[in-house]
Write an enzyme that holds these catalytic residues in place. Structure first.
Site, PDB file in Angstrom:
ATOM      1  N   SER A 348      31.513 -59.873  20.020  1.00  0.00           N
ATOM      2  CA  SER A 348      30.168 -59.860  20.581  1.00  0.00           C
ATOM      3  C   SER A 348      29.421 -61.164  20.290  1.00  0.00           C
ATOM      4  O   SER A 348      29.830 -62.229  20.743  1.00  0.00           O
ATOM      5  CB  SER A 348      29.412 -58.637  20.038  1.00  0.00           C
ATOM      6  OG  SER A 348      28.269 -58.376  20.802  1.00  0.00           O
ATOM      7  N   ASP A 573      31.870 -53.934  24.768  1.00  0.00           N
ATOM      8  CA  ASP A 573      31.659 -54.682  23.519  1.00  0.00           C
ATOM      9  C   ASP A 573      32.729 -54.362  22.477  1.00  0.00           C
ATOM     10  O   ASP A 573      33.034 -53.198  22.209  1.00  0.00           O
ATOM     11  CB  ASP A 573      30.276 -54.317  22.975  1.00  0.00           C
ATOM     12  CG  ASP A 573      29.801 -55.251  21.881  1.00  0.00           C
ATOM     13  OD1 ASP A 573      30.523 -55.395  20.881  1.00  0.00           O
ATOM     14  OD2 ASP A 573      28.726 -55.839  22.045  1.00  0.00           O
TER      15      ASP A 573
END
Length: 917
Positions: A348, A573
């Site tokens: 991320s 993610d």
């Protein structure tokens, strides 16, 4: 001919040979018959050039046959065991278990006198000891090596004999370090005497077999280095020097042969050295003898060879995490630790900045010089300096902050043409556009002559001193400045597994899926050149980073349709699976791990939400906090059990104390906190507590917000770097980082940095947790304006309601024109016919989805709602063409003001030349 050209020619020849060999293996895997002798030769060739994966697959296929004679089967099983424990696509411990199981199934390991088998089992236990340092593995290795040695020295070229001597020296060294009394000391002396006797026997047996220097070939490599190790261990470094020089001149020796040799020789010299002083050790005759095998340029790399692979994990957490990681990178650059990194695992927000760091490192190594001729060249390993890494991180900090201050989150909405593209292209989403903004606003600032749309398959780092087509895993052991493998982690919604992007391949790792409990199918990794479509062969870096950072609920998943048969892959993610990025370091067998954790952490809530949705959201946060805690505990257990040779962990709540809450009426007085308390690394605890609550967002961060996060990461790593003492760190050098100007404001309540008082810092951090309206809270004039607007709004509503009551005292809310219009619409809409038609459409929809599947069924259903489609299309076009105005207004007015209020850098500091808003 230059050495570079010779090296390039050798690599090109190796590539051509390996292509042919792999083709032959693939034909066998497809069912083509091959004679056993030919299989044996092919497997040997593959093992000889370090292609253990293909050798293992070939041998597994052939050994499934039932027509193989016993003698042939023995040779093939031994080759399979070797290929298995050398195969770097498997986790080391798993590979060792598999190799030992193969040998145990074929041989009676307790009674066998097969020297090759005994040597293989001894090597397995020796490798196990190098991973987790358990003495019991050394004792097992010694048991099998000695049994092989007792079968004779000459038959296996002294392999089991020289390793018996080496293990005896290791055990003697361990006993000496333990200082367990006279008995242990005498045992250590006995082991050393035994080792020396064995080495003398090796020298007497093998020296007559040594060919003249002019007739030495690649086949004599192991004879030369075995004799050299015997001489080195026996205290004759000059003779060892001559032998190793002869070995260094041989052509065609695989890198893994040299690595295996140097690894053991370095450890032997370190154990036998009478001093722990590195300078004296590296000037000794024994050390110079080893240098003869590799050359002077690799001598610095030899110093840390025994420590193992170093990995850095950069956690998720939006731009908050990115800026924290920059502070960690700054301190690692000062320590000269960045040159040791071999794996860079990112999640991320860590992926956003980690990819940027990788591109800058690629620029340094591959395009670092500008000769007068105009042709850009990279830097050879010996030409890269400590200052280069400092300059790299300083440039990265400036460029990354400039890019972030373009406010990428808002720019996703501020482009009308991108909005229309998202509306009409079913596979194009805000997430993909965000990835393209990463490329445009961040990665385009890297001066490497690359196109704006960088693709992963073209991001290999190619230094000038490495031949084309080399693999970093084969050469890093001899490089002083390592070439890291970039791993961008995402989560596969289809299987629930970890998906990884590297510059070589993408897919799900076989080493992370635990087949004991996980029975979901694994989406096998594929190299980009094997992908079924051009868009996957040249997959964009920005899209990979976007997949790693697309938070569920805020951004749509990245889709990979038609990559696997009958599956539409959706990625979200990477923090959903592993927000720290530790899984990739474990998979890559990193012996030393550095973890920078700026992930979102569970904050206390004195009155958590009730109802239905609130507890669900809070429970998800609790679950993610528990996963983070479990990973933290697992890392410390690995370090405590010596499975890791080093572990450094820094995080946003480092140094903060958890409070204890007594029940009401307990009678225990609450202790008043100190006026100002500091963490162990000197940051005010109240400042650090606020940093842990900074928003995990992808909007603009002011200089103040970015610098305070960098400063925290920097000082936390200063405190944690003691665990890296085994490395030759530079501890007496600091760099004038721009974020260090906040030291005063962050370390004491009454201190002030240049132009920023502690009270101003507190004011900025007071709004840093907000996603919206930060500038309205920060700017005094806007705060007053907001209050006035609120008062006017309340006054207007109150005036409307009061005037209505004065005109019609019996008026109720249900009698207002607005409510009456709403009730009339409901009465006209909720008729029996409409309800029946809606139910019929619902049943038809379920039928279509059942027959055609979700993806195509939804498209078919659109034809039954043509009016609805046209209406939504018109609304979408309107939003796409008009809806960008508000984001553009925010970028042009409020965002500029917000950044100006938090400005610390001088105007024009941007290295990219376009300034900041």
């Amino acid at each position: 001919m230059s050495a570079d050209k010779q090296g390039g020619g050798r690599v090109e020849k190796r590539k051509a040979i390996s292509s042919v060999l792999v083709g032959r293996v693939q034909s066998v895997l497809r069912g083509q018959a091959m004679a056993v002798d030919e299989v044996d030769r092919l497997a040997g060739e593959l093992i000889g050039i370090d292609m253990h994966y293909w050798a293992r697959r070939l041998l597994l296929k052939v050994l499934a046959r039932t027509d193989i004679q016993r003698a042939d089967r023995v040779r093939l099983v031994q080759a399979l065991a070797l290929a298995t424990y050398k195969d770097d696509t498997l986790l080391q411990l798993s590979a060792f278990d598999q190799a030992q199981a193969l040998l145990a199934a074929e041989f009676d390991l307790h009674n066998t006198e097969d020297q090759e088998t005994l040597g293989l089992v001894g090597a397995l236990y020796k490798r196990r000891w190098r991973i987790d340092s358990r003495r019991q593995w050394l004792e097992q290795a010694l048991h099998y090596y000695r049994r092989g040695f007792e079968c004779g020295v000459s038959d296996d070229g002294g392999y089991t004999a020289i390793n018996t001597a080496y293990i005896q020296d290791v055990l003697a060294w361990l006993e000496g370090r333990a200082d367990a009394g006279e008995r242990a000391t005498e045992s250590a002396r006995a082991r050393r005497r035994d080792a020396q006797l064995i080495r003398r026997q090796v020298m007497e047996t093998l020296e007559p077999r040594l060919p003249p220097a002019s007739q030495t070939s690649q086949q004599d490599y192991w004879l030369l280095v075995t004799l050299a190790e015997a001489c080195l261990g026996a205290g004759e470094p000059d003779r060892a020097d001559g032998l190793l020089q002869r070995a260094a001149q041989l052509d065609g020796v695989p890198d893994w042969w040299r690595k295996s040799t140097v690894e053991q020789l370095v450890h032997l010299v370190q154990m036998q050295s009478p001093t722990d002083d590195p300078a004296r050790l590296h000037n000794s005759d024994a050390w110079r003898a080893i240098v003869a095998l590799l050359g002077e340029s690799s001598s610095r790399a030899m110093q840390t060879l025994a420590l193992g692979k170093v990995g850095l994990a950069l956690s998720g957490g939006g731009f908050r995490a990115s800026f924290y990681h920059l502070g960690v990178l700054a301190r690692l650059a000062e320590l000269d630790m960045l040159r040791h990194l071999e794996v860079l695992s990112c999640v991320s927000g860590g992926s956003i900045v980690g990819a940027h760091y990788y591109l800058e490192l690629r620029r340094l190594m591959q395009f670092g010089r500008h000769p007068t001729g105009g042709v850009r060249q990279g830097l050879r390993d010996e030409q890269i300096s400590h200052q280069d890494y400092l300059d790299l991180v300083e440039k990265l900090i400036d460029d990354f902050l400039d890019g972030v201050q373009k406010n990428l989150r808002m720019r996703v909405l501020a482009n009308p043409w991108a909005n229309l593209k998202m509306l009409f292209l079913p596979t194009y989403s805000r997430t993909e556009y965000l990835g393209e903004l990463y490329e445009k606003q961040l990665y385009s600032r890297v001066d490497d002559d690359a196109p704006a749309a960088r693709t992963l398959d073209r991001l290999f780092i190619q230094p000038p001193d490495e031949a084309d087509g080399f693999r970093p895993g084969e050469v890093n052991w001899r490089r002083c400045h390592k070439i890291p493998q970039l791993v961008l982690n995402a989560t596969t919604l289809n299987t629930g597994h970890l998906w990884q992007f590297t510059v070589s391949w993408m897919g799900e790792s076989p080493n992370i899926v635990n087949r004991a409990v996980d029975k979901s199918p694994r989406l096998r990794r594929l190299y980009y050149q094997e992908a079924p479509e051009p868009r996957y062969r040249h997959y964009r870096l920005g899209h990979a980073v976007a997949a790693s950072s697309c938070v569920p609920g805020l951004f749509e998943p990245i889709e990979l349709p038609r990559l696997y048969a009958r599956r539409n892959i959706r990625l979200v993610d990477g923090g959903v699976y592993d927000n720290l990025g530790v899984a990739a370091l474990t998979e890559q067998d990193c012996a030393v791990m550095i973890i920078s954790d700026a992930s979102g952490q569970l904050s206390p809530d004195d009155d958590p939400a009730g109802g239905i949705l609130g507890p669900v959201l809070r429970s998800m946060s609790v679950m993610m906090g528990r996963i983070r805690g479990s990973e933290y505990e697992d890392l410390h257990m690995r370090a405590a059990s010596v499975q890791l040779k080093g572990m450094t962990y820094v995080h946003l709540t480092q140094g903060l104390e958890g409070s204890e809450v007594d029940w009401q009426g307990s009678g225990v007085a609450t202790e008043a906190p100190d006026r100002i308390s500091l963490t162990s690394y000197g940051i005010r605890c109240d400042i650090q507590q606020r940093l842990a609550a900074v928003r995990t967002d992808l909007d603009s961060f002011t200089d103040v917000e970015a610098f305070v996060l960098m400063n925290s990461g920097y000082h936390a790593m200063c405190d944690a770097a003691d665990s890296l003492q085994a490395f030759p760190l530079v501890r007496d050098r600091t760099h004038p980082w721009a974020f260090r100007q906040l030291d005063g404001a962050m370390c004491a309540g009454d201190a002030a940095g240049p132009g920023l008082a502690a009270s101003d810092l507190d004011r900025h951090l007071g709004v840093s947790h907000l996603k919206f309206f930060k500038v309205w809270r920060l700017h005094g004039g806007l705060t007053v304006l907001a209050i006035l607007l609120g008062v006017l709004l309340l006054a207007g509503v109150g005036y409307w309601f009061i005037s209505g009551l004065l005109n019609n005292p019996s008026m109720s809310l249900m009698q207002t024109a607005t409510m009456q219009a709403l009730l009339g619409w409901l009465e006209r809409t909720l008729t029996l016919g409409n309800l029946a038609a809606g139910l019929a459409m619902l049943l038809a929809g379920y039928l279509v989805l059942a027959l055609f599947g979700q993806r195509f069924g939804k498209r078919i259903m659109q034809f039954f709602r043509l009016r609805s489609i046209l209406r939504r299309a018109a609304i979408g076009v309107g939003i796409g063409l008009v809806g960008w105005i508000i984001p553009a207004l925010h970028l042009g007015l409020f965002d500029r003001l917000f950044l100006r209020l938090g400005r610390l850098r001088r105007a024009g500091v941007s290295r990219a030349g376009d300034g900041t808003p």
